[in-house]
Motif scaffolding. Structure first.
Motif, PDB file in Angstrom:
ATOM      1  N   UNK A 168      40.720  46.283  12.758  1.00 25.05           N
ATOM      2  CA  UNK A 168      40.101  47.695  12.688  1.00 25.05           C
ATOM      3  C   UNK A 168      38.163  47.709  12.189  1.00 25.05           C
ATOM      4  N   UNK A 182      43.095  43.822  26.484  1.00 29.35           N
ATOM      5  CA  UNK A 182      43.848  45.508  26.173  1.00 29.35           C
ATOM      6  C   UNK A 182      45.074  45.572  25.045  1.00 29.35           C
ATOM      7  N   UNK A 241      45.017  43.781  22.325  1.00 28.12           N
ATOM      8  CA  UNK A 241      44.288  43.155  20.692  1.00 28.12           C
ATOM      9  C   UNK A 241      43.369  44.905  20.482  1.00 28.12           C
ATOM     10  N   UNK A 242      42.724  45.374  21.710  1.00 30.69           N
ATOM     11  CA  UNK A 242      42.375  46.358  21.866  1.00 30.69           C
ATOM     12  C   UNK A 242      42.970  47.578  21.146  1.00 30.69           C
ATOM     13  N   UNK A 243      44.588  47.684  21.969  1.00 32.68           N
ATOM     14  CA  UNK A 243      45.038  48.878  21.615  1.00 32.68           C
ATOM     15  C   UNK A 243      45.925  48.443  20.169  1.00 32.68           C
ATOM     16  N   UNK A 251      44.297  47.134  17.497  1.00 36.68           N
ATOM     17  CA  UNK A 251      42.970  48.177  16.224  1.00 36.68           C
ATOM     18  C   UNK A 251      42.892  49.593  16.911  1.00 36.68           C
ATOM     19  N   UNK A 252      43.125  50.032  18.114  1.00 40.03           N
ATOM     20  CA  UNK A 252      43.207  51.576  18.140  1.00 40.03           C
ATOM     21  C   UNK A 252      44.228  52.761  17.987  1.00 40.03           C
ATOM     22  N   UNK A 253      45.366  52.080  18.370  1.00 38.97           N
ATOM     23  CA  UNK A 253      47.066  52.405  17.767  1.00 38.97           C
ATOM     24  C   UNK A 253      47.041  52.719  16.145  1.00 38.97           C
ATOM     25  N   UNK A 311      44.400  52.708  14.190  1.00 36.40           N
ATOM     26  CA  UNK A 311      43.895  53.782  13.372  1.00 36.40           C
ATOM     27  C   UNK A 311      43.927  54.793  12.979  1.00 36.40           C
ATOM     28  N   UNK A 312      44.347  55.155  14.752  1.00 38.64           N
ATOM     29  CA  UNK A 312      44.963  56.513  15.240  1.00 38.64           C
ATOM     30  C   UNK A 312      46.868  57.109  14.755  1.00 38.64           C
ATOM     31  N   UNK A 313      47.206  56.109  14.459  1.00 34.08           N
ATOM     32  CA  UNK A 313      48.634  56.090  13.279  1.00 34.08           C
ATOM     33  C   UNK A 313      48.865  56.426  12.070  1.00 34.08           C
TER      34      UNK A 313
END
Lengths: 214, 214
Positions: free
Chosen positions: B113, B164, B166-168, B170-172, B174-176
């Motif tokens: 992240x 996509x 690898x993007x998910x 980090x994004x998911x 940090x948001x969960x």
């Protein structure tokens, strides 16, 4: 009556001071790296002394949180405008508008990439709660657009799409917007490397993902 | 012959020193926040003095880059094991294995992240190039798994899926994975808020996205 008037005056003063601080921080961020910015530097470019700034913001990240909120709403306005102009009203045009409008707000994308891991970490619970409350109309605006384009989609699917969309924004942005050093290192490691582009990569992912909403 | 032997001895020494530094940094990271760690602290928990550490690593992020590489390969091994055990060999089982195995490597997810925005930024071009070169077998390992499960998928679609995915991650993540403060702020702003869970959110997104690969 008199008490009300005094309170209003005070709120106005606080608001004006905060705006001055936010604008100073924005100016610095346009010229400097996030890491180089601190309250001392911010104070220098306002009429407010450093110790007074702490009456409004305890850390630089509390200021960045306010900038982030402004940026999110600015993007939402842009999104709404584009959607009004959209004659097609299709799943394809929705995903195109989401991706293209996000790309017009690079400062937002940059800040999103360290929003959860850095900015929120260094804010007080009070500021963070205010931010989350202030963000509810933003989320509802996005939900409204989902309702318009996908009136039949179940609530749960729309919430998942929202989560994944925001995750992709930060992830794809950081992986496609490489610095010169990062690009040079990639090219030296793999001569064939081509940096994927933000808008088409995001748009394609959103288009596939939005199948869940049909 | 003598020169070779000396060079080998020297390489061995460098390798051992680097391992000692990496392990010290890992121990600190298990007990402290990333922001609190610095070369001075790391030196204290090794037999190497602070000024000598700079012979191996110029910044703490160069050490974290080596930890990150270890973590990526550790995950790849886990992934390969699970895939070997997978009797189903389906699109569904592939996405489940990707999501579940990633969740077993929380340190990797945490480092990912801020991998692109912080760690890579503070490394020399030389270290970064070494890292990118060292990572090629990791990427090829993931590509191999994609070839096994989706033998018909065009190259371009597989590369997009990789980006996509690898993007998910980090994004998911940090948001969960919110801190207690972040959760408290969300709950105060929106009483109905429920924190989405990492594995099912990621697995569902990967399943929908992998439709591109059919």
């Amino acid at each position: 009556m008199h008490g009300n008037w005094k309170r209003e005056k005070k709120e106005e003063l606080v608001f004006n001071r905060q705006q001055e601080i936010i604008q100073a921080c924005e100016r610095l961020y346009a010229a400097m790296e996030y890491e180089e910015i601190n309250i001392k530097e911010i104070a220098k470019s306002t009429s407010i002394c450093r110790s007074s700034i702490y009456n409004y913001y305890k850390t630089k990240d509390e200021i960045f949180l306010d900038i982030l909120r402004k940026e999110y709403f600015c993007w939402l306005e842009d999104l709404k405008e584009e959607m009004k102009r959209d004659k097609e009203g299709s799943r394809e045009s929705y995903c195109r508008i989401l991706a293209e409008s996000a790309a017009r707000h690079p400062r937002l994308l940059e800040l999103i990439s360290f929003h959860y891991v850095t900015i929120e970490k260094n804010c007080s619970l009070e500021k963070l709660t205010d931010f989350k409350k202030g963000m509810l109309p933003f989320w509802n605006g996005i939900r409204e657009s989902l309702r318009e384009y996908f009136p039949e989609a179940p609530q749960e699917k729309k919430e998942h799409f929202l989560l994944v969309f925001l995750s992709l924004l930060q992830g794809i942005y950081t992986m496609t917007n490489l610095s010169e050093k990062q690009l040079a290192a990639m090219k030296q490691a793999d001569g064939d490397y081509e940096n994927p582009r933000f808008v088409p990569s995001l748009q394609q992912a959103l288009y596939t993902l939005s199948k869940e909403l049909l």
